[in-house]
Design a protein around this motif. Structure first.
Motif, PDB file in Angstrom:
ATOM      1  N   ALA A   1       0.830  -1.209   0.000  1.00 19.47           N
ATOM      2  CA  ALA A   1       0.000   0.000   0.000  1.00 19.47           C
ATOM      3  C   ALA A   1       0.862   1.256   0.000  1.00 19.47           C
ATOM      4  O   ALA A   1       0.612   2.211  -0.747  1.00 19.47           O
ATOM      5  CB  ALA A   1      -0.938  -0.006   1.209  1.00 19.47           C
ATOM      6  N   VAL A   2       1.901   1.267   0.818  1.00 23.41           N
ATOM      7  CA  VAL A   2       2.778   2.438   0.916  1.00 23.41           C
ATOM      8  C   VAL A   2       3.578   2.608  -0.368  1.00 23.41           C
ATOM      9  O   VAL A   2       3.833   3.741  -0.805  1.00 23.41           O
ATOM     10  CB  VAL A   2       3.687   2.331   2.152  1.00 23.41           C
ATOM     11  CG1 VAL A   2       4.649   3.509   2.229  1.00 23.41           C
ATOM     12  CG2 VAL A   2       2.841   2.278   3.424  1.00 23.41           C
ATOM     13  N   ARG A   3       3.967   1.514  -0.990  1.00 23.50           N
ATOM     14  CA  ARG A   3       4.634   1.620  -2.299  1.00 23.50           C
ATOM     15  C   ARG A   3       3.751   2.393  -3.289  1.00 23.50           C
ATOM     16  O   ARG A   3       4.238   3.269  -4.020  1.00 23.50           O
ATOM     17  CB  ARG A   3       4.928   0.223  -2.863  1.00 23.50           C
ATOM     18  CG  ARG A   3       6.102  -0.496  -2.227  1.00 23.50           C
ATOM     19  CD  ARG A   3       6.396  -1.809  -2.955  1.00 23.50           C
ATOM     20  NE  ARG A   3       7.554  -2.468  -2.359  1.00 23.50           N
ATOM     21  CZ  ARG A   3       7.489  -3.434  -1.451  1.00 23.50           C
ATOM     22  NH1 ARG A   3       6.296  -3.870  -1.032  1.00 23.50           N
ATOM     23  NH2 ARG A   3       8.596  -3.960  -0.956  1.00 23.50           N
ATOM     24  N   ASN A   4       2.483   2.053  -3.316  1.00 26.92           N
ATOM     25  CA  ASN A   4       1.569   2.723  -4.243  1.00 26.92           C
ATOM     26  C   ASN A   4       1.469   4.219  -3.941  1.00 26.92           C
ATOM     27  O   ASN A   4       1.433   5.053  -4.853  1.00 26.92           O
ATOM     28  CB  ASN A   4       0.182   2.083  -4.161  1.00 26.92           C
ATOM     29  CG  ASN A   4       0.176   0.639  -4.612  1.00 26.92           C
ATOM     30  OD1 ASN A   4       0.985   0.230  -5.446  1.00 26.92           O
ATOM     31  ND2 ASN A   4      -0.740  -0.147  -4.072  1.00 26.92           N
ATOM     32  N   ILE A   5       1.439   4.564  -2.667  1.00 29.60           N
ATOM     33  CA  ILE A   5       1.317   5.971  -2.267  1.00 29.60           C
ATOM     34  C   ILE A   5       2.591   6.741  -2.585  1.00 29.60           C
ATOM     35  O   ILE A   5       2.549   7.851  -3.143  1.00 29.60           O
ATOM     36  CB  ILE A   5       0.965   6.062  -0.771  1.00 29.60           C
ATOM     37  CG1 ILE A   5      -0.416   5.454  -0.520  1.00 29.60           C
ATOM     38  CG2 ILE A   5       1.017   7.508  -0.280  1.00 29.60           C
ATOM     39  CD1 ILE A   5      -0.715   5.151   0.933  1.00 29.60           C
ATOM     40  N   LEU A   6       3.736   6.173  -2.243  1.00 31.85           N
ATOM     41  CA  LEU A   6       5.011   6.844  -2.537  1.00 31.85           C
ATOM     42  C   LEU A   6       5.217   6.973  -4.038  1.00 31.85           C
ATOM     43  O   LEU A   6       5.725   7.995  -4.530  1.00 31.85           O
ATOM     44  CB  LEU A   6       6.171   6.070  -1.904  1.00 31.85           C
ATOM     45  CG  LEU A   6       6.202   6.014  -0.379  1.00 31.85           C
ATOM     46  CD1 LEU A   6       7.389   5.166   0.091  1.00 31.85           C
ATOM     47  CD2 LEU A   6       6.282   7.413   0.232  1.00 31.85           C
ATOM     48  N   ARG A   7       4.829   5.937  -4.772  1.00 31.04           N
ATOM     49  CA  ARG A   7       4.962   5.978  -6.241  1.00 31.04           C
ATOM     50  C   ARG A   7       4.183   7.162  -6.809  1.00 31.04           C
ATOM     51  O   ARG A   7       4.670   7.883  -7.694  1.00 31.04           O
ATOM     52  CB  ARG A   7       4.454   4.666  -6.833  1.00 31.04           C
ATOM     53  CG  ARG A   7       4.638   4.552  -8.351  1.00 31.04           C
ATOM     54  CD  ARG A   7       4.075   3.235  -8.871  1.00 31.04           C
ATOM     55  NE  ARG A   7       4.763   2.094  -8.286  1.00 31.04           N
ATOM     56  CZ  ARG A   7       4.171   1.182  -7.515  1.00 31.04           C
ATOM     57  NH1 ARG A   7       2.880   1.297  -7.225  1.00 31.04           N
ATOM     58  NH2 ARG A   7       4.862   0.175  -7.043  1.00 31.04           N
TER      59      ARG A   7
END
Length: 748
Positions: A338-344
């Motif tokens: 989930a955090v990968r998607n947000i940081l991306r």
């Protein structure tokens, strides 16, 4: 194979662009992984938390310092945005910027017609330009994420949020959704004036039972695949929509924010979506009320495991996620993904390099080109429903005009729903525009008659009647206030409110010609009002420049070309009513007996055993795709390149279109198909393509369509998307029912 130098150039350019994009993506992924490795669990969970910044407090500032906030809603001025970003960048441990979000739906400051009105244009170009302008204006204030477009298929005008939709048709919604996403996002999210779009609401929110907002839906998976999911898939796979929002409703008993099949199987695995999934406001907590979750902790677990990356406002992740991970109910990998998607998303937006608003940049808000684009969009959205004896455009022999009605000078309501940042002081109303543009040649007499659309006070009717008697023609502006449509504004009856119909009835008794113009966020039941009027022009809620657009349409400087994106019922009791319903076993023949024809003490009988209402006759008030012009168009010589095709073929369709009237104008040529036999019941017809064609008086043009047979595919009885061989009918015309047609066959 031999290539020209030009061909080789484009091949090399494509390879270079692909290589560059791949390198950029890899660079971003490397940055995401490097930052993720530095983050504590609490900081990761903080990125999944979106809070409302409308009334900022020291508590909010401290949460940002603590790394407990990933995104802020409704930070309403650029100075506040910079303050919040400064705290995030300079006072938190890792300096991760915030994503500032806002509902920018159909314009930011320069308000365009409501999306339903834009859909009536059948012109994706004006939709894309409108969202480009909205993005540019919003970007100046620090907004980098909008919650639009809404691409819910909407077949029920009692539902207030139909105003935000593109109507009842899947294909039209696909085209308009793609255009809006492209306008908001541009070619590169990191470029100035680009903001992240959000495909919403996932899924079937527009089918809320009874048209009551937030209500349940029971759409089968096959129906989802055939009608409701395609606009989302197109927006993501074709336009690269950066984010997606889950809907409030539970479908088939499963709330959207807890639907693992939709969010992981369909969205992530089938479509390859790598953007951010955000909930609608407080919808994770709503799962407790629905009875899908025991408490907020259980709701947070189910949402995270289903694939929700960020929650809007409810705070259940922040409060419960650490415990859920400790208890093994949510995996660490789920949080990391989930955090990968947000940081991306934040890297793609360029926020790490450019988080602040440039307060010194010259503003484009309300610039002349923005206003003219909004005016053109309004003109193209208007739908001419009636024009008895060619009353419109108004003739130059008309010297005195009565302007009457509660919507003639309603600067706030003209903007429509979800116009948070629109300013009524900048709205140009029909009254003001007519006086300014044509006041030198025409005497305008204004009498409101009713103070607002729900007004039942008839005290000023006598004044309105006297004004009408003095005039050569009456321009009557009716409709509904902006607050009557939009979220949480559903209606059981969709008639004109207050004493508006009575006002029209009294004015019609003066025997003066009446042009009725309706500003509304939905289809209204206006059968009686249409009969009482000499001309009817549907304006939707036209936005900032609605007034000048109305003025030019009335006087023939512009010609109406809009077509209805939704079916207009005669009565609310007919709803849901839509043009592309499945075939049924006993359709009405339109010769059946009606209520007033039934004799007294008639013997019990099924009266013909077909599907119709005894008290509503057979036809809709106005069909999907309907819309008149000041000119007339003639269709002829429909031709197909072949009448037998394989599944891999492309069918060429041509039709001759002639302007047989006196005005240069646009016609929306619509192409429909009907699958005559399928493994499941198929729609009676489906829109597959359209063209806006401009012709001078007397001019003819051969209009050509390329229809890939693959566009005939549907999810069949085995839940497989395929083109089934068999017989089809192809139809072309100016609306969904007045068409030329020819048959063709798709071979096995």
């Amino acid at each position: 194979m031999k290539y020209s130098y030009l061909s080789l150039f484009f091949i090399l350019l494509s390879c270079f662009q692909f290589t560059t994009c791949f390198a950029q993506d890899k660079k971003i992924e490397d940055k995401v992984e490097a930052l993720l490795a530095k983050m504590t669990l609490k900081e990761k969970i903080g990125q999944m938390n979106q809070l409302n910044g409308r009334m900022p407090s020291e508590k909010l500032y401290q949460q940002i310092r603590n790394g407990e906030v990933g995104s802020i809603l409704n930070a309403e001025n650029p100075e506040l945005v910079n303050q919040l970003q400064k705290i995030a960048k300079e006072e938190s441990t890792l300096g991760i910027p915030l994503v500032i979000a806002r509902d920018v739906i159909h314009g930011f400051k320069t308000i365009f017609p409501i999306p339903l009105g834009q859909a009536a244009s059948f012109d994706p170009e004006i939709v894309e330009i409108g969202s480009q302008i909205a993005a540019r204006e919003a970007y100046e204030k620090g907004i980098r994420w909008t919650f639009a477009p809404m691409m819910d298929i909407a077949r029920d005008s009692r539902w207030g949020r139909i105003a935000e939709s593109f109507g009842e048709d899947t294909y039209l919604s696909e085209i308009m959704a793609v255009a809006m996403v492209k306008g908001f996002q541009g070619k590169d999210l990191s470029n100035p004036a680009s903001i992240a779009a959000c495909a919403k609401h996932f899924i079937a929110y527009g089918a809320a039972e009874g048209g009551r907002d937030y209500n349940l839906t029971n759409i089968t998976q096959r129906q989802l695949r055939n009608f409701y999911l395609p606009p989302f898939e197109k927006a993501i796979r074709e336009a690269g929509c950066a984010t997606l929002m889950t809907s409030f409703n539970a479908n088939d008993g499963i709330p959207a924010s807890g639907n693992e099949f939709l969010l992981r199987t369909v969205l992530r695995k089938e479509w390859g979506f790598d953007g951010v999934v955000v909930t609608d406001y407080n919808s994770i907590r709503d799962m407790v009320r629905i009875g899908f979750s025991e408490d907020n902790k259980d709701a947070a677990m189910k949402a995270a495991n289903a694939g929700v990356d960020m929650e809007m406002a409810s705070g259940t992740y922040l409060q419960n996620m650490e415990a859920l991970i400790a208890e093994g109910k949510v995996e660490q990998k789920t949080i990391d993904d989930a955090v990968r998607n947000i940081l991306r998303l934040k890297y793609r937006l360029g926020l790490f390099e450019n988080p602040y608003v440039n307060l010194k940049v010259k503003s484009s808000i309300y610039s002349e080109n923005h206003l003219q684009a909004a005016k053109k969009a309004a003109e193209e959205s208007f739908v001419l429903l009636k024009n008895k004896n060619n009353l419109l455009p108004l003739k130059n022999t008309i010297k005195t005009i009565a302007i009457i009605g509660p919507m003639a000078d309603a600067s706030h309501d003209q903007m429509g729903t979800w116009a948070f940042d629109g300013e009524k002081g900048m709205t140009q109303t029909p009254l003001k525009a007519l006086q300014k543009q044509y006041g030198k040649d025409v005497k305008f007499i204004y009498e409101q008659g009713l103070a607002f659309s729900r007004d039942n006070n008839k005290t000023n009717f006598s004044k309105a009647i006297e004004v009408a008697k003095q005039a050569d023609v009456v321009l009557l502006f009716l409709g509904e206030e902006a607050i009557l449509s939009g979220e949480a504004h559903s209606l059981a009856e969709i008639n004109l409110k207050g004493a508006q119909s009575q006002l029209l009835e009294e004015l019609s008794k003066t025997r003066k010609p009446v042009v009725t113009m309706i500003m509304a966020g939905r289809a209204l039941t206006i059968e009686k009002e249409t009969a009482l009027s000499d001309a009817v022009l549907y304006l939707w809620h036209p936005g900032t420049m609605g007034g000048p657009a109305v003025a030019d349409i009335l006087f023939g400087k512009a010609v109406p070309s809009g077509k209805l994106p939704i079916t207009f019922p005669k009565y609310a009791g007919q709803i849901p009513v839509y043009y592309n319903h499945d075939k049924i076993g006993r359709p009405a023949k339109k010769t059946e007996i009606l209520l007033n024809d039934i004799p007294l003490e008639a013997k019990q009988s099924s009266l013909g055993t077909t599907s119709y209402y005894l008290d509503a006759a057979f036809d809709n008030l106005f069909d999907f795709g309907y819309g008149l012009s000041y000119t007339t168009f003639e269709y002829s010589n429909l031709s197909l390149s072949t009448d037998v095709l394989s599944k891999s073929d492309i069918l060429t369709v041509t039709v001759d279109l002639k302007n047989t009237g006196k005005f240069q104008a646009n016609e929306v040529v619509q192409l429909y198909t009907s699958d005559l036999v399928g493994s499941i019941a198929r729609p009676i017809k489906e829109l597959k393509d359209f063209r806006r064609i401009n012709l001078k008086p007397g001019e003819s043009k051969k209009v050509a369509f390329k229809l890939p047979v693959s566009k005939l595919a549907f999810w069949n009885i085995n839940n497989i998307q395929t083109v089934e061989p068999g017989k089809f009918t192809l139809m072309v015309g100016g609306n969904s029912y007045d068409v030329l047609q020819k048959d063709f066959t798709v071979a096995p």
